[in-house]
Design an enzyme around this catalytic site. Structure first.
Site, PDB file in Angstrom:
ATOM      1  N   ASP A  45       0.842  -1.198   0.000  1.00 22.66           N
ATOM      2  CA  ASP A  45       0.000   0.000   0.000  1.00 22.66           C
ATOM      3  C   ASP A  45       0.876   1.245   0.000  1.00 22.66           C
ATOM      4  O   ASP A  45       1.761   1.398   0.842  1.00 22.66           O
ATOM      5  CB  ASP A  45      -0.883   0.008   1.249  1.00 22.66           C
ATOM      6  CG  ASP A  45      -1.736   1.263   1.335  1.00 22.66           C
ATOM      7  OD1 ASP A  45      -2.738   1.348   0.612  1.00 22.66           O
ATOM      8  OD2 ASP A  45      -1.384   2.165   2.128  1.00 22.66           O
ATOM      9  N   TYR A  50       2.767  10.179   0.408  1.00 23.18           N
ATOM     10  CA  TYR A  50       3.807   9.668   1.301  1.00 23.18           C
ATOM     11  C   TYR A  50       5.217  10.074   0.863  1.00 23.18           C
ATOM     12  O   TYR A  50       6.177   9.926   1.624  1.00 23.18           O
ATOM     13  CB  TYR A  50       3.748   8.135   1.390  1.00 23.18           C
ATOM     14  CG  TYR A  50       2.436   7.572   1.859  1.00 23.18           C
ATOM     15  CD1 TYR A  50       1.466   8.370   2.460  1.00 23.18           C
ATOM     16  CD2 TYR A  50       2.159   6.216   1.689  1.00 23.18           C
ATOM     17  CE1 TYR A  50       0.257   7.833   2.874  1.00 23.18           C
ATOM     18  CE2 TYR A  50       0.944   5.674   2.105  1.00 23.18           C
ATOM     19  CZ  TYR A  50      -0.008   6.484   2.685  1.00 23.18           C
ATOM     20  OH  TYR A  50      -1.196   5.945   3.084  1.00 23.18           O
ATOM     21  N   LYS A  78      -2.928   6.014  -4.344  1.00 30.07           N
ATOM     22  CA  LYS A  78      -3.983   6.958  -3.956  1.00 30.07           C
ATOM     23  C   LYS A  78      -3.748   8.305  -4.630  1.00 30.07           C
ATOM     24  O   LYS A  78      -2.604   8.775  -4.690  1.00 30.07           O
ATOM     25  CB  LYS A  78      -3.992   7.156  -2.435  1.00 30.07           C
ATOM     26  CG  LYS A  78      -4.111   5.885  -1.629  1.00 30.07           C
ATOM     27  CD  LYS A  78      -4.100   6.176  -0.133  1.00 30.07           C
ATOM     28  CE  LYS A  78      -3.939   4.899   0.672  1.00 30.07           C
ATOM     29  NZ  LYS A  78      -2.550   4.390   0.655  1.00 30.07           N
ATOM     30  N   HIS A 109      -7.663   9.601  -1.756  1.00 22.43           N
ATOM     31  CA  HIS A 109      -6.997   9.572  -0.449  1.00 22.43           C
ATOM     32  C   HIS A 109      -7.833  10.255   0.641  1.00 22.43           C
ATOM     33  O   HIS A 109      -8.030   9.722   1.734  1.00 22.43           O
ATOM     34  CB  HIS A 109      -5.620  10.243  -0.564  1.00 22.43           C
ATOM     35  CG  HIS A 109      -4.654   9.811   0.478  1.00 22.43           C
ATOM     36  ND1 HIS A 109      -3.293   9.782   0.289  1.00 22.43           N
ATOM     37  CD2 HIS A 109      -4.837   9.376   1.741  1.00 22.43           C
ATOM     38  CE1 HIS A 109      -2.697   9.356   1.391  1.00 22.43           C
ATOM     39  NE2 HIS A 109      -3.615   9.110   2.287  1.00 22.43           N
TER      40      HIS A 109
END
Length: 309
Positions: A45, A50, A78, A109
């Site tokens: 994931d 990020y 996402k 997201h």
């Protein structure tokens, strides 16, 4: 547990256990992804937000070079809040970083829009330091763009993340494609049963993030968790990860340490007594208004969660 899967509403299957990459330190993500996949994990994931998708991509490439097959790996991406009006562009950027032609699942997201023309690609801010939010945005518009992605071959499934019951109820009447997944913070201190139940009614699979609560594992000291861990001779983390399997949910275990990555694979079958203990604990927290949500970025948006009015 790395071989257990759940069905999705589009005919795909999704692994019950996955490797999470949020907040993993730079320089460690590549090795963690590569190690996990070679150790049997089937789901990774990630997310543009990020800021480590390049490393995730390097880890994927290393694992593929070592013999792991792309078709055996379920990759989740996402679209970030600054790309919710440019969904395909967001996906294209992620695919480039990951070194892939497609992801298996692409999620919204968060259901908000931050200024796409703001002063930062991920976290644009106003002069006063607040997040630069576009307030007249409608999250349903993003979902229409998500639906269009399915014809491109760049993702096999689409879903949402951090959607409350309220937001799902706003979305579903307008959805031509029902989300395959809703990824939410989920653990005994935040059961979010109203969301879980609504998703089950509509064939939406739950993917649980932050299953230990937060950094440092604040749920490790919860009385029922300790009791069940002692009963089975396992660590509290094993109980908290295993909690999701009888709920029919996929759980994301985040670690960059080989020993922990291995340890997180060894989930146990909780019996009815264990499940009742955890559910009673959750029910009491809900009744007393003491549920704890550890992940709630300072967007200033009311997302419709009962614990965040």
């Amino acid at each position: 547990m790395t071989d257990k899967t759940f069905p999705l509403n589009n005919g795909q299957t999704i692994p019950a256990l996955g490797l999470g990459t949020w907040q993993s330190d730079p320089g460690q993500v590549k090795t963690a992804v590569s190690y996990a996949l070679q150790a049997g994990y089937k789901l990774v994931d990630g997310a543009y937000c990020y800021a480590n998708e390049d490393e995730v991509g390097e880890g994927l490439a290393e694992a593929f070079a070592a013999g792991v097959k792309r078709e055996d790996v379920f990759v989740v991406g996402k679209v970030w809040a600054t790309y919710n009006t440019r969904v395909e562009l967001g996906l294209d950027k992620s695919l480039k970083s990951l070194g892939l032609d497609y992801v298996d699942l692409f999620l919204v997201h968060w259901p908000l829009l931050m200024n796409p023309d703001g002063n930062d690609d991920r976290f644009p801010k106003l002069p006063n330091g607040e997040r630069d939010i576009i307030w007249d945005y409608n999250h349903v518009d993003t979902w229409k763009q998500m639906e269009a992605l399915l014809g491109t071959g760049k993702t096999k499934a689409i879903g949402v993340s951090n959607y409350s019951k309220k937001y799902l109820e706003e979305l579903l009447p307008h959805a031509t494609v029902i989300p395959a997944v809703n990824q939410i913070e989920n653990h005994p201190s935040l059961p979010q049963q109203e969301i879980v139940d609504l998703c089950k009614e509509n064939g939406i699979h739950i993917m649980a993030y932050s299953p230990l609560g937060s950094t440092g594992g604040p749920l490790f000291t919860a009385e029922p968790v300790i009791k069940i861990a002692e009963k089975h001779g396992v660590k509290p983390s094993t109980v908290l990860l295993s909690y999701h399997i009888p709920r029919g949910s996929t759980v994301l275990a985040k670690s960059v340490t080989p020993t922990r990555i291995e340890e997180n694979k060894k989930l146990i079958d909780l019996d009815e007594e264990d499940i009742k203990l955890l559910n009673d604990y959750s029910d009491n927290l809900v009744k007393e208004g003491k549920v704890v949500r550890y992940v709630y970025p300072p967007f200033g948006v009311k997302f419709g969660f009962p614990d965040k009015p």
